[in-house]
Scaffold this motif. Structure first.
Motif, PDB file in Angstrom:
ATOM      1  N   LEU B  15     -33.937 -22.753 185.444  1.00  0.00           N
ATOM      2  CA  LEU B  15     -33.568 -21.412 185.007  1.00  0.00           C
ATOM      3  C   LEU B  15     -32.507 -21.455 183.914  1.00  0.00           C
ATOM      4  N   PHE B  16     -31.469 -22.253 184.116  1.00  0.00           N
ATOM      5  CA  PHE B  16     -30.314 -22.145 183.220  1.00  0.00           C
ATOM      6  C   PHE B  16     -30.366 -23.075 182.018  1.00  0.00           C
ATOM      7  N   ALA B  17     -31.275 -24.063 182.026  1.00  0.00           N
ATOM      8  CA  ALA B  17     -31.345 -24.943 180.851  1.00  0.00           C
ATOM      9  C   ALA B  17     -31.649 -24.153 179.577  1.00  0.00           C
ATOM     10  N   PRO B  18     -32.655 -23.274 179.571  1.00  0.00           N
ATOM     11  CA  PRO B  18     -32.894 -22.521 178.328  1.00  0.00           C
ATOM     12  C   PRO B  18     -31.730 -21.597 177.981  1.00  0.00           C
ATOM     13  N   PHE B  19     -31.062 -21.070 178.995  1.00  0.00           N
ATOM     14  CA  PHE B  19     -29.914 -20.204 178.713  1.00  0.00           C
ATOM     15  C   PHE B  19     -28.816 -20.997 178.022  1.00  0.00           C
ATOM     16  N   ALA B  20     -28.562 -22.183 178.579  1.00  0.00           N
ATOM     17  CA  ALA B  20     -27.529 -23.029 177.965  1.00  0.00           C
ATOM     18  C   ALA B  20     -27.908 -23.358 176.530  1.00  0.00           C
ATOM     19  N   ALA B  21     -29.206 -23.627 176.319  1.00  0.00           N
ATOM     20  CA  ALA B  21     -29.645 -23.943 174.961  1.00  0.00           C
ATOM     21  C   ALA B  21     -29.405 -22.757 174.035  1.00  0.00           C
ATOM     22  N   ALA B  22     -29.798 -21.564 174.481  1.00  0.00           N
ATOM     23  CA  ALA B  22     -29.623 -20.379 173.638  1.00  0.00           C
ATOM     24  C   ALA B  22     -28.144 -20.152 173.324  1.00  0.00           C
ATOM     25  N   ALA B  23     -27.306 -20.303 174.349  1.00  0.00           N
ATOM     26  CA  ALA B  23     -25.884 -20.071 174.140  1.00  0.00           C
ATOM     27  C   ALA B  23     -25.304 -21.102 173.175  1.00  0.00           C
ATOM     28  N   LEU B  24     -25.650 -22.365 173.394  1.00  0.00           N
ATOM     29  CA  LEU B  24     -25.130 -23.419 172.516  1.00  0.00           C
ATOM     30  C   LEU B  24     -25.553 -23.200 171.070  1.00  0.00           C
ATOM     31  N   ILE B  25     -26.807 -22.831 170.887  1.00  0.00           N
ATOM     32  CA  ILE B  25     -27.290 -22.627 169.516  1.00  0.00           C
ATOM     33  C   ILE B  25     -26.500 -21.498 168.861  1.00  0.00           C
ATOM     34  N   THR B  26     -26.326 -20.399 169.591  1.00  0.00           N
ATOM     35  CA  THR B  26     -25.638 -19.253 169.013  1.00  0.00           C
ATOM     36  C   THR B  26     -24.194 -19.590 168.674  1.00  0.00           C
ATOM     37  N   VAL B  27     -23.555 -20.312 169.592  1.00  0.00           N
ATOM     38  CA  VAL B  27     -22.129 -20.554 169.388  1.00  0.00           C
ATOM     39  C   VAL B  27     -21.886 -21.716 168.428  1.00  0.00           C
ATOM     40  N   ALA B  28     -22.697 -22.783 168.557  1.00  0.00           N
ATOM     41  CA  ALA B  28     -22.311 -24.018 167.863  1.00  0.00           C
ATOM     42  C   ALA B  28     -23.281 -24.514 166.804  1.00  0.00           C
ATOM     43  N   THR B  29     -24.565 -24.484 167.053  1.00  0.00           N
ATOM     44  CA  THR B  29     -25.436 -25.287 166.192  1.00  0.00           C
ATOM     45  C   THR B  29     -26.288 -24.465 165.236  1.00  0.00           C
ATOM     46  N   LEU B  30     -25.854 -23.222 164.939  1.00  0.00           N
ATOM     47  CA  LEU B  30     -26.671 -22.389 164.052  1.00  0.00           C
ATOM     48  C   LEU B  30     -26.993 -23.093 162.736  1.00  0.00           C
ATOM     49  N   ARG B  31     -26.059 -23.926 162.248  1.00  0.00           N
ATOM     50  CA  ARG B  31     -26.250 -24.521 160.927  1.00  0.00           C
ATOM     51  C   ARG B  31     -27.170 -25.728 160.967  1.00  0.00           C
ATOM     52  N   SER B  32     -27.252 -26.396 162.125  1.00  0.00           N
ATOM     53  CA  SER B  32     -28.080 -27.595 162.192  1.00  0.00           C
ATOM     54  C   SER B  32     -29.445 -27.252 162.777  1.00  0.00           C
ATOM     55  N   LYS B  33     -30.443 -27.227 161.890  1.00  0.00           N
ATOM     56  CA  LYS B  33     -31.788 -26.851 162.330  1.00  0.00           C
ATOM     57  C   LYS B  33     -32.329 -27.829 163.361  1.00  0.00           C
ATOM     58  N   ALA B  34     -32.135 -29.124 163.097  1.00  0.00           N
ATOM     59  CA  ALA B  34     -32.711 -30.134 163.970  1.00  0.00           C
ATOM     60  C   ALA B  34     -32.144 -30.017 165.378  1.00  0.00           C
TER      61      ALA B  34
END
Lengths: 540, 657
Positions: B15-34
């Motif tokens: 359940l929470f793995a995709p949530f963590a991914a979404a949160a991390l992308i929004t907060v940290a990795t927006l600039r790194s596509k890979a």
């Protein structure tokens, strides 16, 4: 010194300091004001975390007699409901002070008024002395007059005059009620000296109190021991209700509010919709429900009916607006309808929801006005058809605005959802009978209708908010704004928005951490109401 | 068999793995596509793998195993607590496997499809957030939680449909989807409130949102009768209102209008959300809460007929669509109608089985359509043609999906459609609908296939096969679409045992697997039903044959039929004018009310009442001001007049004494 005293003193002392700062050093003034606001955040969070939920009741209390001949004292403290409101106020003033960095005109005067206003608000929420309660209330209203009149826009003279007249008139009506209660309690203690002794033995911290006292705790104690007859309560409660409902704002006393929002500068709108309105509902709960339960239980069903006008009618009017601030303004009166409905449901979950919604709506609406202010300062228009596609140009502000709209439309994950849901449950529960000893209080079937309409109100809210987002932010970018509108870039400009969003999300994802505290304040009130209903029924 | 704690932990990770991914992308990795893509895709693949482990565990537990429930308190008021947690049983694990496996394929495909898009990271964050919301519905332990994630699914759908937000049609479509779902949620909210308090009214302060608690009451004859006696007609109403929520999400008539418009989103979004998983949420909820529906007969009848009607309505519209994604969208509506109809006919197991197989082949078809659109830069099937030679992988996989959807033996759709027709066998009208829809399905899919992949190319440019990252997921889905149906086959080789998947599903809702329905018996043997299978297959073959005669061989002319049946054709092209009617409701009726309210507000309340009082006060002040003239003689006159009156009054008073 207790944090309740400190939280009132912090903005007051900041005001004092600002007087002596040089007006030609705006950044010094701004940072000083933000520091003062931040101090209140620290204090309110400390109180929230340290509040003893098991013990409940008034905590962080302080009592210093002042004018003993009248029974006025410096008498502060916070219960669960106050804690939520203090948190709200400190969050909004902190964000508001940051957002106001953009103000260039008379910075010093602006911050002095802003912090004076918030001193008054803290003074209401942390007070247990009716005199200071009223004094603080007036203190909060007057600076608003100047803030709108001087720094405002859009028909500001009309709006600020109307706002001030409404709030002052409301306050005067409430004052009559407050004084009647003061004298009623005085006569009760004078005629029954044993009662005064009883009160003092239960509350030794008020040793030396006379029969006449503005001490809210003392007046409540009198109310609990039969000081106010049913007739008295029946006639005095409407005074308290109408006086405070004008600011809440209950339909049809709401018309000052949308225009006031539209005219006010960002930070003033934030405090106005975010915090000032809550003074009204707080007053109804704190004074009206607590001291006059037998009057309240007879009048509140009518309040529930009027709250439908707020929710449905306010929502419909919002749907016809084209100016973003008017949309949010009418939306505020629609949302406050849920607060009134929660209060009128007279059960724990409904009132918990109402108080939690006061908190959630305050943060959400502060976010809305701060964001609208951000691009209004640059576009000088808030008309939906003149905006368009802005998210391309200002992605951060646009995203934050969409988040605000979701919160307001009652999306899970935000405190607004949790609180409105609790109000809905409370409303439905009001249809069920309550058993008190041998007395069965019948349920009120009207609340089925109210709950259904309230659920429909959420659909209406989503309609106009998504439409606003659609026209202001999505679609092709209006070429007039291409390259002309700046986004919130950099930590400092983003901070107030992020701060408010984080607050909404944190309490929305785990409401328990605030609802537990609110509940300790709400439960005794609901018990008093239930007892009053049973007493009235048994008497007939 | 895994420990209960392990099972719950695995579910929480899924359940929470995709949530963590979404949160991390929004907060940290927006600039790194890979990195964004890695987080998002990785989280879903992880979920898929863990789901398969849980599914294996469920099989080892056997049919009818007790669910593992773990939850914590979300909000608490005196006498009332709201919980959030995970409920792991066969249905939820089956659903999370579907979401995980189909989702993994689509996420990988999106890596190719979204290549070069400027909002790449934003897309993958939203996509992962959707997976989180969907899994939240899947593992819900109670009505409140399912409602919470229900709404979150709605918002991620809104965001992804409106992904190309600068396109006005996309922005409108997102809004339409959200609002239509909101109307469904309106019913659902009231249904939940009704049920919650009705149960409390009878049984006291119990956790009457919890699925397990409610199931305990509804499957206990004494308790259920006590409750129904207290509720009366409200029991069926409550069940129906909850179904209204499902009507919104699963796009059942009359709340179906948003789904075809939702095709404005990027194709992977259409595949995952608007074909495979999200739109199945409504069906899933019915299955999840089937103990409620099984006993609320009147609601169940409504469910069956609404499902059947939707299936027919949508299939007929699909026949005249020219946009390849719209054809698939109406097909999805029609198949969802099938599933809902099966649920209404006491065949929740059949509905759930069809949900699972449909997820695979419909995702496959959408991804294939995306591959075609990618190559031809058009959605119109008349701009395509002859792609069979140029896009070999896409073509064979698309055909595999088509045959599976048409229900050709032995592909996946055959087995599940067979179950549905079998449960509808005792309700003649709906059986005819089911058979007719099977024919229409084969026809419109055949029409699309022959037009797109055969004949000569009619578009511009030179279409060529999509990159490997796009067609490998197609191949994986095609393999499942071809062989996946065997889980429902009565065979000792079947991993689900001799009676197939069905035995697990039936047991999961009703202990004895038998429910009476006004029109007949709902009990159906798992496995093959030769009589309906024959009819179904003949219908599918007939539909394909007719399509071939029209669009493959060309011996029949569609133009001539169109001319002959002009009014019918116009009606179908205009989607029975339902959208136009709703537009009229929103633009004229609703906005009319809003304008009326605003008139009342501005003219009467503010104009007359508020400003009237202000003007009156001002006016009175202006008049009174005249008395303060500053001239001594006028004051003296007034004072004298006053004294005179007082004297007279005093005298009269004294005299009368």
């Amino acid at each position: 010194m207790q944090p309740t005293t400190l939280i009132i003193l912090a903005p007051a002392l900041t005001v004092l300091a600002l007087f002596f700062l040089p007006a030609n050093r705006p950044w010094l003034i701004r940072w000083f004001a933000v520091a003062g606001a931040f101090a209140t955040v620290v204090l309110s969070v400390t109180m929230w975390l340290n509040y003893d939920k098991a013990a409940g009741g008034w905590q962080f209390a302080e009592y210093v007699p002042w004018v003993e001949d009248l029974g006025i004292a410096w008498n502060v403290g916070a219960d669960g409901i106050s804690i939520a409101m203090l948190l709200l106020t400190s969050f909004v003033i902190f964000a508001g002070a940051l957002v106001s960095f953009r103000i260039q005109d008379r910075v010093k005067e602006f911050y002095i008024l802003l912090l004076a206003l918030v001193t008054g608000v803290f003074g209401v929420f942390a007070n247990r002395d009716i005199f200071f309660f009223y004094f603080s209330y007036e203190l909060a209203v007057i600076p608003m007059y100047l803030l709108i009149g001087v720094w405002g826009s859009t028909n500001k003279e009309y709006a600020t005059m109307k706002l001030t007249l409404y709030l002052t008139a409301g306050a005067v009506v409430a004052l009559v009620g407050l004084l009647l209660m003061y004298f009623g309690a005085r006569d009760f203690y004078l005629q029954n000296p044993s009662m005064l002794a009883g009160f003092l033995s239960e509350h030794p911290e008020f040793a030396g109190s006379k029969a006449w006292s503005f001490n809210l705790v003392q007046v409540i104690w009198a109310a609990q021991h039969g000081a106010f007859s049913e007739t008295f309560q029946f006639w005095v409660f409407p005074l308290i209700l109408v006086g405070f409902a004008a600011i809440a704002p209950m339909w049809p006393l709401h018309t000052w509010s949308p225009g006031g929002h539209a005219a006010a500068p960002s930070a003033a709108s934030m405090l106005h919709a975010g915090v000032l309105m809550k003074l009204g509902s707080y007053g109804i709960i704190r004074i009206g429900l607590t001291c006059l339960p037998e009057g309240a239980v007879q009048i509140l069903p009518w309040v529930a009916a009027l709250s439908m006008m707020n929710i449905i009618y306010g929502g419909m009017v919002a749907m016809a607006q084209r100016d973003l601030k008017f949309i949010i303004g009418y939306s505020s009166s629609s949302h406050m309808g849920y607060v009134l409905l929660g209060v009128a449901s007279m059960n724990v979950i409904g009132l918990n929801g109402a108080v939690f919604l006061m908190f959630a709506h305050g943060i959400m609406t502060a976010l809305a006005f701060s964001l609208i202010g951000w691009f209004y300062d640059q576009t000088h228009t808030r008309e939906l058809q003149d905006l368009g596609g802005l998210i391309k140009q200002i992605p951060f502000v646009g995203t934050a605005f969409a988040i605000m709209a979701f919160a307001s439309a009652g999306l899970p994950g935000f405190a607004n959802f949790a609180s409105e849901l609790m109000v809905l449950f409370g409303s439905w529960q009001a249809t069920l009978p309550v058993q008190v000893g041998a007395v069965t209080i019948p349920g009120n079937p009207w609340f089925y209708l109210y709950a259904i309409l309230a659920v429909w109100g959420i659909v209406i809210t989503a309609t106009y908010l998504l439409r606003a987002v659609r026209w202001a932010f999505f679609g092709p970018l209006n070429p007039a704004w291409a390259g002309r509108v700046k986004d919130a870039d950099g930590f400092l400009w983003k901070l107030p928005f992020v701060f408010l969003i984080v607050a909404l999300v944190a309490f929305g994802c785990y409401p328990k951490m605030l609802v537990d505290v609110i509940g300790t304040g709400v439960e005794p009130i609901v018990d008093a109401l239930t007892k009053a209903r049973a007493t009235l029924l048994a008497g007939r | 068999m895994l420990e209960a704690n392990t099972v719950a932990t695995l579910a929480y990770i899924i359940l929470f793995a995709p949530f963590a991914a979404a949160a991390l992308i929004t907060v940290a990795t927006l600039r790194s596509k890979a990195l964004s893509a890695f987080l998002s895709v990785g989280s879903v693949i992880l979920g898929g793998v863990l789901s398969i482990i849980l599914l294996a565990d469920q099989i080892s537990r056997g049919a009818g195993a007790e669910p593992v429930v773990h939850q914590f308190t979300w909000a608490l008021s005196r006498g009332m607590a709201f919980h959030i947690g995970v409920q792991v049983d066969f249905i939820s694990v089956l659903m999370s496997t579907v979401v995980g496996v189909v989702g993994s394929c689509i996420f990988v495909y999106a890596l190719g499809y979204m290549h070069g898009d400027e909002g790449w990271s934003r897309f993958f964050a939203k996509f992962a957030f959707f997976a989180f919301s969907m899994l939240g519905i899947t593992f819900s332990t109670n009505f409140l939680q399912i409602f919470i994630f229900w709404e979150l699914v709605g918002v991620s759908s809104y965001l992804l449909i409106g992904y190309f937000y600068q396109k006005p049609s996309a922005a409108e479509a997102g809004k339409k989807a959200f609002m239509t779902n909101r109307i469904g949620d309106f019913g659902m909210t009231i249904g939940i409130l009704l049920l919650f308090f009705a149960v409390r009214d009878v049984f006291g302060e119990i956790d009457s949102l919890s699925f397990e608690t409610l199931k305990g009451i509804f499957t206990n004859d004494g308790a259920r009768e006590q409750l129904f006696a207290a509720m009366g007609w409200k029991a069926a109403l409550g069940a129906f209102l909850i179904f209204v929520g499902a009507m919104g999400k699963s796009a059942q008539f009359p709340l179906h209008v948003w789904l075809p418009d939702a095709m404005e989103g990027p194709t992977p979004v259409s595949a995952l959300m608007h074909a495979a998983t999200m739109v199945a949420a409504g069906v899933y909820m019915i299955v999840r809460t089937y103990w409620l529906f099984a006993w609320a007969h009147d609601a169940l009848v409504a469910v069956a007929y609404i499902g059947g009607f939707t299936a027919l309505l949508a299939a007929s519209i699909a026949i005249v669509q020219n946009d390849i994604k719209k054809i698939l969208a109406y097909s999805t509506l029609s198949q969802l109608g099938y599933m809902v109809m099966a649920c209404g006919l006491v065949g929740a197991g059949a509905g759930m089985f069809h949900l699972a197989t449909h997820a695979f082949f419909k995702a496959l078809l959408f991804l294939g359509a995306g591959s075609v659109i990618h190559a031809c830069h058009s959605n119109d099937i008349w701009d395509m043609g002859g792609l069979g030679k140029k896009m070999k992988q896409t073509t064979w996989t698309f055909w595999a999906g088509t045959l599976a959807l048409a229900g050709i033996f032995p592909l996946a759709g055959f087995w599940s459609k067979d179950e549905i027709l079998a449960v509808s066998h005792h309700a003649t009208a709906l059986y005819i609908v089911g058979v007719g829809v099977a024919f229409m399905t084969a026809f419109y899919m055949g029409r699309a296939c022959f037009t797109v992949f055969h004949g000569t190319y009619r578009g511009h440019g030179h279409p060529h096969e999509s990159p490997r990252v796009m067609w490998i997921p197609l191949a994986v889905l095609a393999v499942v679409s071809i062989f996946g149906g065997f889980v429902g086959a009565p065979s000792s080789l079947n991993p689900f045992g001799e009676h197939g998947l069905q035995s697990f599903l039936l047991v999961a809702y009703l202990k004895d697997g038998v429910v009476h329905w006004p029109v007949g018996h709902g009990h159906v043997e798992a496995g093959l039903h030769l009589d309906v299978a024959t009819v179904g297959t003949l219908m599918a073959l007939g539909g394909l044959l007719l399509a071939w005669l029209f669009y493959g061989k060309g011996v029949l002319s569609a133009e001539r039929v169109k001319q002959r049946l002009k009014p019918l054709h116009t009606l179908l092209v205009n989607k029975y004018y339902i959208d136009d009617f709703y537009l009229w409701l929103v633009r004229r009726v609703q906005q009319g009310f809003a304008i009326a309210a605003n008139w009342l507000e501005q003219k009467i309340i503010i104009g007359v009442l508020v400003n009237g009082i202000a003007a009156g006060t001002k006016d009175a002040a202006a008049r009174l001001r005249k008395t303060a003239s500053g001239q001594i003689h006028s004051y003296v006159t007034i004072v004298l007049a006053g004294v005179t009156i007082l004297v007279f009054w005093f005298v009269i008073f004294m005299v009368s004494e």
